[in-house]
Design a protein around this motif. Structure first.
Motif, PDB file in Angstrom:
ATOM      1  N   VAL A 122       0.683  -1.298   0.334  1.00 34.46           N
ATOM      2  CA  VAL A 122       0.045   0.204  -0.330  1.00 34.46           C
ATOM      3  C   VAL A 122       1.008   1.157  -0.291  1.00 34.46           C
ATOM      4  CG1 VAL A 122      -1.837   1.688   1.534  1.00 34.46           C
ATOM      5  CG2 VAL A 122      -1.937  -1.296   0.768  1.00 34.46           C
ATOM      6  N   GLU A 123       1.965   1.726   0.841  1.00 34.79           N
ATOM      7  CA  GLU A 123       3.226   2.676   1.022  1.00 34.79           C
ATOM      8  C   GLU A 123       4.048   2.850  -0.448  1.00 34.79           C
ATOM      9  OE1 GLU A 123       1.211   1.465   5.316  1.00 34.79           O
ATOM     10  OE2 GLU A 123       2.596   0.677   3.636  1.00 34.79           O
ATOM     11  N   CYS A 124       4.534   1.762  -0.740  1.00 36.26           N
ATOM     12  CA  CYS A 124       5.314   1.873  -1.980  1.00 36.26           C
ATOM     13  C   CYS A 124       4.047   2.245  -2.984  1.00 36.26           C
ATOM     14  CB  CYS A 124       5.709   0.217  -2.438  1.00 36.26           C
ATOM     15  SG  CYS A 124       7.511  -0.042  -0.661  1.00 36.26           S
ATOM     16  N   ASP A 125       2.726   1.940  -3.544  1.00 36.08           N
ATOM     17  CA  ASP A 125       2.243   1.999  -4.437  1.00 36.08           C
ATOM     18  C   ASP A 125       2.181   3.820  -3.923  1.00 36.08           C
ATOM     19  OD1 ASP A 125       2.383  -0.570  -5.640  1.00 36.08           O
ATOM     20  OD2 ASP A 125       0.271  -0.994  -5.326  1.00 36.08           O
ATOM     21  N   ALA A 126       1.474   3.831  -2.753  1.00 37.06           N
ATOM     22  CA  ALA A 126       1.256   5.482  -2.859  1.00 37.06           C
ATOM     23  C   ALA A 126       2.760   6.294  -3.153  1.00 37.06           C
ATOM     24  CB  ALA A 126       0.501   6.126  -0.874  1.00 37.06           C
ATOM     25  N   THR A 127       3.434   5.798  -2.656  1.00 35.64           N
ATOM     26  CA  THR A 127       5.073   6.909  -2.932  1.00 35.64           C
ATOM     27  C   THR A 127       5.817   6.771  -4.315  1.00 35.64           C
ATOM     28  OG1 THR A 127       6.181   5.287  -1.876  1.00 35.64           O
ATOM     29  CG2 THR A 127       4.899   6.952  -0.883  1.00 35.64           C
ATOM     30  N   GLY A 128       5.559   5.534  -4.501  1.00 32.00           N
ATOM     31  CA  GLY A 128       6.775   5.068  -6.590  1.00 32.00           C
ATOM     32  C   GLY A 128       7.539   4.492  -5.272  1.00 32.00           C
ATOM     33  N   GLY A 129       7.086   3.481  -5.208  1.00 27.50           N
ATOM     34  CA  GLY A 129       8.500   3.046  -4.045  1.00 27.50           C
ATOM     35  C   GLY A 129       8.076   1.214  -4.340  1.00 27.50           C
ATOM     36  N   TRP A 130       9.544   0.548  -4.030  1.00 28.98           N
ATOM     37  CA  TRP A 130       9.713  -0.983  -4.749  1.00 28.98           C
ATOM     38  C   TRP A 130       9.517  -1.803  -4.150  1.00 28.98           C
ATOM     39  CZ3 TRP A 130      13.783  -4.211  -4.033  1.00 28.98           C
ATOM     40  CH2 TRP A 130      15.132  -3.041  -3.228  1.00 28.98           C
ATOM     41  N   TRP A 131       8.982  -2.800  -3.603  1.00 28.41           N
ATOM     42  CA  TRP A 131       8.948  -4.463  -2.625  1.00 28.41           C
ATOM     43  C   TRP A 131       9.876  -5.418  -2.982  1.00 28.41           C
ATOM     44  CZ3 TRP A 131       4.309  -2.638  -4.039  1.00 28.41           C
ATOM     45  CH2 TRP A 131       4.192  -2.927  -5.626  1.00 28.41           C
ATOM     46  N   PHE A 132      10.873  -6.532  -2.020  1.00 26.81           N
ATOM     47  CA  PHE A 132      11.480  -7.561  -2.618  1.00 26.81           C
ATOM     48  C   PHE A 132      10.136  -8.404  -2.807  1.00 26.81           C
ATOM     49  CE2 PHE A 132      14.277 -10.488  -1.246  1.00 26.81           C
ATOM     50  CZ  PHE A 132      14.897 -11.152  -2.473  1.00 26.81           C
ATOM     51  N   HIS A 133       9.503  -8.511  -1.272  1.00 31.78           N
ATOM     52  CA  HIS A 133       8.083  -9.573  -0.997  1.00 31.78           C
ATOM     53  C   HIS A 133       7.350  -8.822  -0.432  1.00 31.78           C
ATOM     54  CE1 HIS A 133      11.722 -12.885  -1.695  1.00 31.78           C
ATOM     55  NE2 HIS A 133      11.140 -13.412  -3.089  1.00 31.78           N
ATOM     56  N   LEU A 134       6.026  -9.422  -0.309  1.00 30.55           N
ATOM     57  CA  LEU A 134       4.809  -8.885   0.069  1.00 30.55           C
ATOM     58  C   LEU A 134       4.327  -9.751   1.347  1.00 30.55           C
ATOM     59  CD1 LEU A 134       3.349  -7.909  -2.645  1.00 30.55           C
ATOM     60  CD2 LEU A 134       4.242  -6.446  -1.318  1.00 30.55           C
ATOM     61  N   ARG A 135       3.857  -9.495   2.128  1.00 32.16           N
ATOM     62  CA  ARG A 135       3.202  -9.979   3.451  1.00 32.16           C
ATOM     63  C   ARG A 135       2.040  -9.204   3.839  1.00 32.16           C
ATOM     64  NH1 ARG A 135       6.997 -12.764   2.269  1.00 32.16           N
ATOM     65  NH2 ARG A 135       9.057 -13.119   2.960  1.00 32.16           N
ATOM     66  N   ARG A 136       0.885  -9.987   3.656  1.00 32.96           N
ATOM     67  CA  ARG A 136      -0.600  -9.640   4.131  1.00 32.96           C
ATOM     68  C   ARG A 136      -0.954  -9.346   5.674  1.00 32.96           C
ATOM     69  NH1 ARG A 136      -5.358 -12.588   1.745  1.00 32.96           N
ATOM     70  NH2 ARG A 136      -7.265 -12.074   2.682  1.00 32.96           N
ATOM     71  N   CYS A 137      -1.486  -8.324   5.852  1.00 26.72           N
ATOM     72  CA  CYS A 137      -2.178  -8.630   7.360  1.00 26.72           C
ATOM     73  C   CYS A 137      -2.735  -9.496   7.710  1.00 26.72           C
ATOM     74  CB  CYS A 137      -2.290  -7.082   7.836  1.00 26.72           C
ATOM     75  SG  CYS A 137      -3.012  -7.065   9.688  1.00 26.72           S
ATOM     76  N   ALA A 138      -3.148 -10.327   8.736  1.00 28.62           N
ATOM     77  CA  ALA A 138      -3.644 -11.373   8.939  1.00 28.62           C
ATOM     78  C   ALA A 138      -5.447 -10.506   9.393  1.00 28.62           C
ATOM     79  CB  ALA A 138      -4.013 -12.538   9.370  1.00 28.62           C
ATOM     80  N   ALA A 139      -5.213  -9.670   9.909  1.00 28.25           N
ATOM     81  CA  ALA A 139      -6.260  -8.798  10.838  1.00 28.25           C
ATOM     82  C   ALA A 139      -7.080  -7.989  10.389  1.00 28.25           C
ATOM     83  CB  ALA A 139      -6.258  -8.530  11.684  1.00 28.25           C
ATOM     84  N   CYS A 140      -6.433  -7.507   9.007  1.00 31.90           N
ATOM     85  CA  CYS A 140      -7.343  -5.786   8.236  1.00 31.90           C
ATOM     86  C   CYS A 140      -6.834  -6.126   6.844  1.00 31.90           C
ATOM     87  CB  CYS A 140      -6.601  -4.968   8.888  1.00 31.90           C
ATOM     88  SG  CYS A 140      -5.189  -3.912   8.407  1.00 31.90           S
ATOM     89  N   GLY A 141      -5.914  -6.742   6.492  1.00 30.24           N
ATOM     90  CA  GLY A 141      -6.279  -7.166   4.837  1.00 30.24           C
ATOM     91  C   GLY A 141      -4.405  -6.578   4.279  1.00 30.24           C
ATOM     92  N   HIS A 142      -4.131  -5.627   5.599  1.00 30.91           N
ATOM     93  CA  HIS A 142      -3.140  -4.660   4.382  1.00 30.91           C
ATOM     94  C   HIS A 142      -1.886  -5.106   3.725  1.00 30.91           C
ATOM     95  CE1 HIS A 142       0.970  -2.578   5.213  1.00 30.91           C
ATOM     96  NE2 HIS A 142       0.032  -1.664   4.615  1.00 30.91           N
ATOM     97  N   VAL A 143      -2.008  -4.616   2.885  1.00 30.48           N
ATOM     98  CA  VAL A 143      -0.816  -5.216   2.153  1.00 30.48           C
ATOM     99  C   VAL A 143       0.778  -4.796   2.423  1.00 30.48           C
ATOM    100  CG1 VAL A 143       0.559  -6.662  -0.125  1.00 30.48           C
ATOM    101  CG2 VAL A 143      -1.521  -6.781   0.746  1.00 30.48           C
ATOM    102  N   GLY A 144       1.714  -5.850   2.494  1.00 29.90           N
ATOM    103  CA  GLY A 144       3.120  -4.344   2.673  1.00 29.90           C
ATOM    104  C   GLY A 144       4.049  -5.258   2.919  1.00 29.90           C
TER     105      GLY A 144
END
Length: 117
Positions: free
Chosen positions: A19-41
């Motif tokens: 979510v945050e990388c997409d909002a700022t134009g950043g990039w990631w290595f791998h993704l993790r999903r919060c099991a409580a609210c679905g947030h992908v970071g």
């Protein structure tokens, strides 16, 4: 997994990327999903480590890998890995054609030098 308050299997992921990388134009290595609210970071190897930042900001301790073919969960509070867990609302991962690191077009040529060990 003992803290069932830390997950809501009915909540879908927040999107296909960090979510945050997409909002700022950043990039990631791998993704993790919060099991409580679905947030992908992004993971702790990623430059910005947004999944851990989400846990620290919200207290949501359980994340599931958001990588294709991976079903493991990590409990930040217990510092514990679970090879599997409950099914969460789909999709279970980012799209298979989305590269890791990703997303396509935003990963620098020297990306490996930016990873956290």
């Amino acid at each position: 997994m003992t803290d069932t308050d830390a997950l809501d299997p009915s909540v879908p992921p927040s999107g296909t990327g960090c979510v945050e990388c997409d909002a700022t134009g950043g990039w990631w290595f791998h993704l993790r999903r919060c099991a409580a609210c679905g947030h992908v970071g992004c993971c702790d190897s990623s430059p910005s480590q947004h999944a851990t930042a989400h846990w620290k900001a919200t207290g949501h301790p359980l994340v599931r890998s958001f990588e294709p073919g991976e079903e493991w969960f990590w409990d930040y509070d217990g510092d514990e890995l679970y090879e599997s867990g409950p099914e969460l609302a789909g999709p279970a991962s980012h799209p298979v054609d989305q590269p890791a690191p990703g997303p396509a077009g935003r990963v620098p040529a020297d990306w490996a030098e930016s990873l956290h060990g």
